[in-house]
Every structure is written in C-alpha cells, then in structure tokens.
Design a protein around this motif. Structure first.
Motif, PDB file in Angstrom:
ATOM      1  N   ASN A  14       3.323  -5.231 -10.224  1.00  0.00           N
ATOM      2  CA  ASN A  14       4.706  -4.372  -9.480  1.00  0.00           C
ATOM      3  C   ASN A  14       5.306  -5.502  -8.645  1.00  0.00           C
ATOM      4  O   ASN A  14       5.025  -5.884  -7.552  1.00  0.00           O
ATOM      5  CB  ASN A  14       4.199  -3.207  -8.939  1.00  0.00           C
ATOM      6  CG  ASN A  14       5.383  -2.584  -8.135  1.00  0.00           C
ATOM      7  OD1 ASN A  14       6.735  -2.822  -8.314  1.00  0.00           O
ATOM      8  ND2 ASN A  14       4.963  -1.673  -7.373  1.00  0.00           N
ATOM      9  N   PRO A  34      16.198   3.169  -1.563  1.00  0.00           N
ATOM     10  CA  PRO A  34      15.396   4.297  -1.862  1.00  0.00           C
ATOM     11  C   PRO A  34      13.941   4.076  -1.916  1.00  0.00           C
ATOM     12  O   PRO A  34      13.367   3.239  -1.671  1.00  0.00           O
ATOM     13  CB  PRO A  34      15.922   4.280  -3.458  1.00  0.00           C
ATOM     14  CG  PRO A  34      17.046   3.650  -3.594  1.00  0.00           C
ATOM     15  CD  PRO A  34      16.872   2.588  -2.499  1.00  0.00           C
ATOM     16  N   GLY A  36      10.333   3.373  -2.241  1.00  0.00           N
ATOM     17  CA  GLY A  36       9.465   2.476  -3.131  1.00  0.00           C
ATOM     18  C   GLY A  36       9.965   1.083  -3.513  1.00  0.00           C
ATOM     19  O   GLY A  36       9.359   0.503  -4.210  1.00  0.00           O
ATOM     20  N   GLN A  37      11.160   0.837  -2.833  1.00  0.00           N
ATOM     21  CA  GLN A  37      11.737  -0.305  -3.099  1.00  0.00           C
ATOM     22  C   GLN A  37      11.247  -1.159  -2.444  1.00  0.00           C
ATOM     23  O   GLN A  37      11.391  -2.653  -2.676  1.00  0.00           O
ATOM     24  CB  GLN A  37      13.286  -0.271  -2.540  1.00  0.00           C
ATOM     25  CG  GLN A  37      14.236   0.703  -3.450  1.00  0.00           C
ATOM     26  CD  GLN A  37      14.766   0.113  -4.469  1.00  0.00           C
ATOM     27  OE1 GLN A  37      15.645  -0.931  -4.590  1.00  0.00           O
ATOM     28  NE2 GLN A  37      14.226   0.401  -5.778  1.00  0.00           N
ATOM     29  N   GLY A  38      10.232  -1.071  -1.208  1.00  0.00           N
ATOM     30  CA  GLY A  38       9.569  -2.304  -0.575  1.00  0.00           C
ATOM     31  C   GLY A  38      10.012  -2.504   0.974  1.00  0.00           C
ATOM     32  O   GLY A  38       9.770  -3.551   1.436  1.00  0.00           O
ATOM     33  N   LYS A  39      10.801  -1.406   1.420  1.00  0.00           N
ATOM     34  CA  LYS A  39      11.037  -1.665   2.720  1.00  0.00           C
ATOM     35  C   LYS A  39       9.624  -1.844   3.840  1.00  0.00           C
ATOM     36  O   LYS A  39       9.798  -2.790   4.595  1.00  0.00           O
ATOM     37  CB  LYS A  39      11.810  -0.429   3.159  1.00  0.00           C
ATOM     38  CG  LYS A  39      13.085  -0.091   2.522  1.00  0.00           C
ATOM     39  CD  LYS A  39      13.706   1.161   3.083  1.00  0.00           C
ATOM     40  CE  LYS A  39      13.095   2.310   2.807  1.00  0.00           C
ATOM     41  NZ  LYS A  39      12.670   2.716   1.249  1.00  0.00           N
ATOM     42  N   THR A  40       8.882  -0.844   3.530  1.00  0.00           N
ATOM     43  CA  THR A  40       7.496  -1.032   4.403  1.00  0.00           C
ATOM     44  C   THR A  40       7.000  -2.280   4.135  1.00  0.00           C
ATOM     45  O   THR A  40       6.524  -3.181   5.208  1.00  0.00           O
ATOM     46  CB  THR A  40       6.920   0.243   4.220  1.00  0.00           C
ATOM     47  OG1 THR A  40       7.245   1.362   4.363  1.00  0.00           O
ATOM     48  CG2 THR A  40       5.524   0.065   5.103  1.00  0.00           C
ATOM     49  N   GLU A 147      10.836   3.749   9.777  1.00  0.00           N
ATOM     50  CA  GLU A 147      11.152   5.071   9.726  1.00  0.00           C
ATOM     51  C   GLU A 147      10.805   5.676  11.093  1.00  0.00           C
ATOM     52  O   GLU A 147      10.187   6.667  10.991  1.00  0.00           O
ATOM     53  CB  GLU A 147      10.551   5.875   8.616  1.00  0.00           C
ATOM     54  CG  GLU A 147      11.111   5.304   7.222  1.00  0.00           C
ATOM     55  CD  GLU A 147      10.366   6.293   6.081  1.00  0.00           C
ATOM     56  OE1 GLU A 147      10.397   7.145   6.279  1.00  0.00           O
ATOM     57  OE2 GLU A 147      10.464   5.524   5.013  1.00  0.00           O
ATOM     58  N   HIS A 181      15.912   6.520   6.393  1.00  0.00           N
ATOM     59  CA  HIS A 181      16.647   7.279   5.354  1.00  0.00           C
ATOM     60  C   HIS A 181      17.816   8.076   5.959  1.00  0.00           C
ATOM     61  O   HIS A 181      18.623   8.459   5.106  1.00  0.00           O
ATOM     62  CB  HIS A 181      15.612   8.039   4.393  1.00  0.00           C
ATOM     63  CG  HIS A 181      14.578   7.427   3.670  1.00  0.00           C
ATOM     64  ND1 HIS A 181      15.191   6.375   2.582  1.00  0.00           N
ATOM     65  CD2 HIS A 181      13.451   7.057   3.801  1.00  0.00           C
ATOM     66  CE1 HIS A 181      13.974   6.010   2.039  1.00  0.00           C
ATOM     67  NE2 HIS A 181      13.011   6.304   2.950  1.00  0.00           N
TER      68      HIS A 181
HETATM   69  N1  LIG Z   1      -1.339  -2.255  -0.640  1.00  0.00           N
HETATM   70  C1  LIG Z   1      -0.527  -1.783  -1.789  1.00  0.00           C
HETATM   71  N2  LIG Z   1      -0.996  -2.031  -3.290  1.00  0.00           N
HETATM   72  C2  LIG Z   1      -0.568  -1.560  -4.183  1.00  0.00           C
HETATM   73  N3  LIG Z   1       0.704  -1.336  -4.138  1.00  0.00           N
HETATM   74  C3  LIG Z   1       1.558  -1.185  -3.241  1.00  0.00           C
HETATM   75  C4  LIG Z   1       0.684  -1.505  -1.780  1.00  0.00           C
HETATM   76  N4  LIG Z   1       1.470  -1.266  -0.740  1.00  0.00           N
HETATM   77  C5  LIG Z   1       2.744  -0.952  -1.561  1.00  0.00           C
HETATM   78  N5  LIG Z   1       2.593  -0.831  -2.877  1.00  0.00           N
HETATM   79  C6  LIG Z   1       3.695  -0.450  -3.535  1.00  0.00           C
HETATM   80  O1  LIG Z   1       4.733  -1.427  -3.388  1.00  0.00           O
HETATM   81  C7  LIG Z   1       6.110  -0.539  -3.742  1.00  0.00           C
HETATM   82  C8  LIG Z   1       7.051  -0.328  -2.465  1.00  0.00           C
HETATM   83  O2  LIG Z   1       6.174   0.279  -1.451  1.00  0.00           O
HETATM   84  P1  LIG Z   1       6.935   0.460   0.099  1.00  0.00           P
HETATM   85  O3  LIG Z   1       5.776   1.427   0.899  1.00  0.00           O
HETATM   86  O4  LIG Z   1       7.047  -1.088   0.692  1.00  0.00           O
HETATM   87  O5  LIG Z   1       8.335   1.065  -0.133  1.00  0.00           O
HETATM   88  P2  LIG Z   1       9.290   1.753   0.747  1.00  0.00           P
HETATM   89  O6  LIG Z   1      10.839   1.216   0.328  1.00  0.00           O
HETATM   90  O7  LIG Z   1       9.037   1.555   2.170  1.00  0.00           O
HETATM   91  O8  LIG Z   1       9.186   3.228   0.423  1.00  0.00           O
HETATM   92  P3  LIG Z   1       9.411   4.696   1.130  1.00  0.00           P
HETATM   93  O9  LIG Z   1      10.963   4.698   1.336  1.00  0.00           O
HETATM   94  O10 LIG Z   1       9.104   5.723   0.028  1.00  0.00           O
HETATM   95  O11 LIG Z   1       8.522   4.467   2.315  1.00  0.00           O
HETATM   96  C9  LIG Z   1       5.469   0.806  -4.124  1.00  0.00           C
HETATM   97  O12 LIG Z   1       5.664   1.019  -5.320  1.00  0.00           O
HETATM   98  C10 LIG Z   1       4.119   1.151  -3.630  1.00  0.00           C
HETATM   99  O13 LIG Z   1       3.333   1.897  -4.059  1.00  0.00           O
END
Ligand SMILES: Nc1ncnc2c1ncn2[C@@H]1O[C@H](COP(=O)(O)OP(=O)(O)OP(=O)(O)O)[C@@H](O)[C@H]1O
Length: 196
Positions: A14, A34, A36-40, A147, A181
């Motif tokens: 991924n 959106p 799952g894009q990777g913000k966290t 968030e 969001h």
């Molecule tokens: N430790 C991990 N191992 C495997 N995949 C991970 C890990 N941490 C995050 N991911 C994947 O990386 C992608 C991005 O996750 P992230 O939490 O950064 O998104 P996000 O933009 O913050 O989402 P949201 O708005 O839902 O909080 C997701 O597909 C998540 O499943």
C-alpha cells in the motif's frame, strides 16, 4: 516552516506517498483529505513516531534533533496505557518531561471530574480531551493534532479554538498542523486548508 521533500511511504504493497513534497508555510495548517489517504501517517512521520522509506522532513530548514521536545502530537493512533487513570497518565508526562501540571487546560476542558477514571473507561470525547491535554501541556513549538475536534462537545471545541488562537503567541517559529474532516471552525480562526 515544515517542509517535506521526496517522501516515500508504504505499508506492504500500500503506497501512501511516492515522491511527495510539500511546504507548510502558514503558521496554522489544516490538512483535509478523504479517509485512508494518509493524513494520520503523515503527522506520525512528522513527529518521528512512524518511519519512512525515504525523503526528508525539515523544520525551519533543519531536521529535528530532539523530536520529543520540539514536537507534540495528539492522535488516536498513539496508544496510551489504558489501565492507568487519566491523572496517572498526565502525571507520567509531568514527571518524565518536566511539564507543569496543566491546571488551566484541565479546567478549560471541564476534565477534573474524569481525572480518576481509567483511560479505557473514559468516553471517546473524554479520551480525546486527555490526548489533547497531553499534547498541549508540553508547549512544544510544533503542535500536531489529528482530528482534534472529533468527538468533542461544542463547549470543548470552543475552548480548543481559543487555546489554538493563543498557542503561537510566544512561539515565533512555531506551527500548528491539524487534520480535520470538518475544517470550517478552524478556517474561521485563521487555519489554511491544504489538500494532501
Ligand atoms: N501500521 C499500519 N500498518 C499497515 N497499514 C497501515 C498502518 N497505518 C496506516 N495504515 C494504512 O495506511 C492508510 C492511510 O491511513 P491513515 O490513518 O494515515 O489515513 P487517514 O487519511 O488519516 O484516514 P482517516 O481520514 O480515515 O483518519 C490506510 O489504508 C491504513 O489502513
């Protein structure tokens, strides 16, 4: 200013970031994208709590030398010892990081009555307040909040907005980066919205 240069990050197959570069120039930034894009993951990499395959992250043109002093982060992603009470967890920060007990912030979030509750027994909003208290009390120049308004009641959101208004007053090179969001209240208070 926080600068990300040529970032590559993937979990197994991924790929979240491939040659990603961005400059966060405004003092207060809101990252909006959106699910799952990777913000966290980006915030965790900024705080050096998540590794990256390659790329550079610079704060005022330099790599971090003491991340735990320079950056404070609040995120659901950071596991806290949930068998301890909120007071015991806050005390861990007081004792290990040498911070003052955050009386004003605890009062502001109306959190006093929950101090003796185990973290795992707190409601989601009160868990969020505990995370925010732990980050804000450190008074680090770079503040990263994942968030921050999610699950908070309206009074607490208003208190958080006031805190963030004042946070950078004594930190001329500081910066606040949040993910959100529902960014409208933050934009009204001077946050610049940046897509990923
Ligand atoms: N430790 C991990 N191992 C495997 N995949 C991970 C890990 N941490 C995050 N991911 C994947 O990386 C992608 C991005 O996750 P992230 O939490 O950064 O998104 P996000 O933009 O913050 O989402 P949201 O708005 O839902 O909080 C997701 O597909 C998540 O499943």
């Amino acid at each position: 200013m926080i600068e990300v240069i040529g970032l590559h990050k993937q979990f197994a197959e991924n790929v979240l970031y491939s040659g990603y570069s961005v400059q966060f120039c405004a003092p207060k930034i809101c990252i909006e994208a959106p699910n799952g894009q990777g913000k966290t993951t980006l915030l965790m990499m900024l705080a050096e709590l998540e590794t990256r395959q390659s790329g550079q992250i610079l704060f005022s043109k330099k790599a971090l030398t003491e991340p735990h002093k320079q950056v404070a982060i609040a995120s659901d992603c950071i596991a806290l010892p949930d068998f301890l009470t909120a007071k015991q967890i806050i005390n861990l920060s007081v004792n290990t990081l040498g911070c003052d007990w955050p009386t004003t912030i605890i009062d502001g979030f109306n959190f006093n009555e929950f101090l003796n509750t185990r973290f795992d027994a707190l409601s989601s909003g009160n868990q969020k307040k505990c995370q925010l208290i732990l980050a804000l009390m450190r008074d680090a120049p770079y503040l990263l909040l994942d968030e921050p308004s999610a699950a908070l009641d309206q009074a607490s959101i208003q208190y958080l907005l006031v805190l963030l208004d004042e946070y950078l007053i004594d930190k001329p090179n500081g910066q606040i980066v949040i993910t959100c969001h529902e960014p409208a209240p933050f934009i009204e208070r001077g946050f610049e919205c940046i897509p990923l």
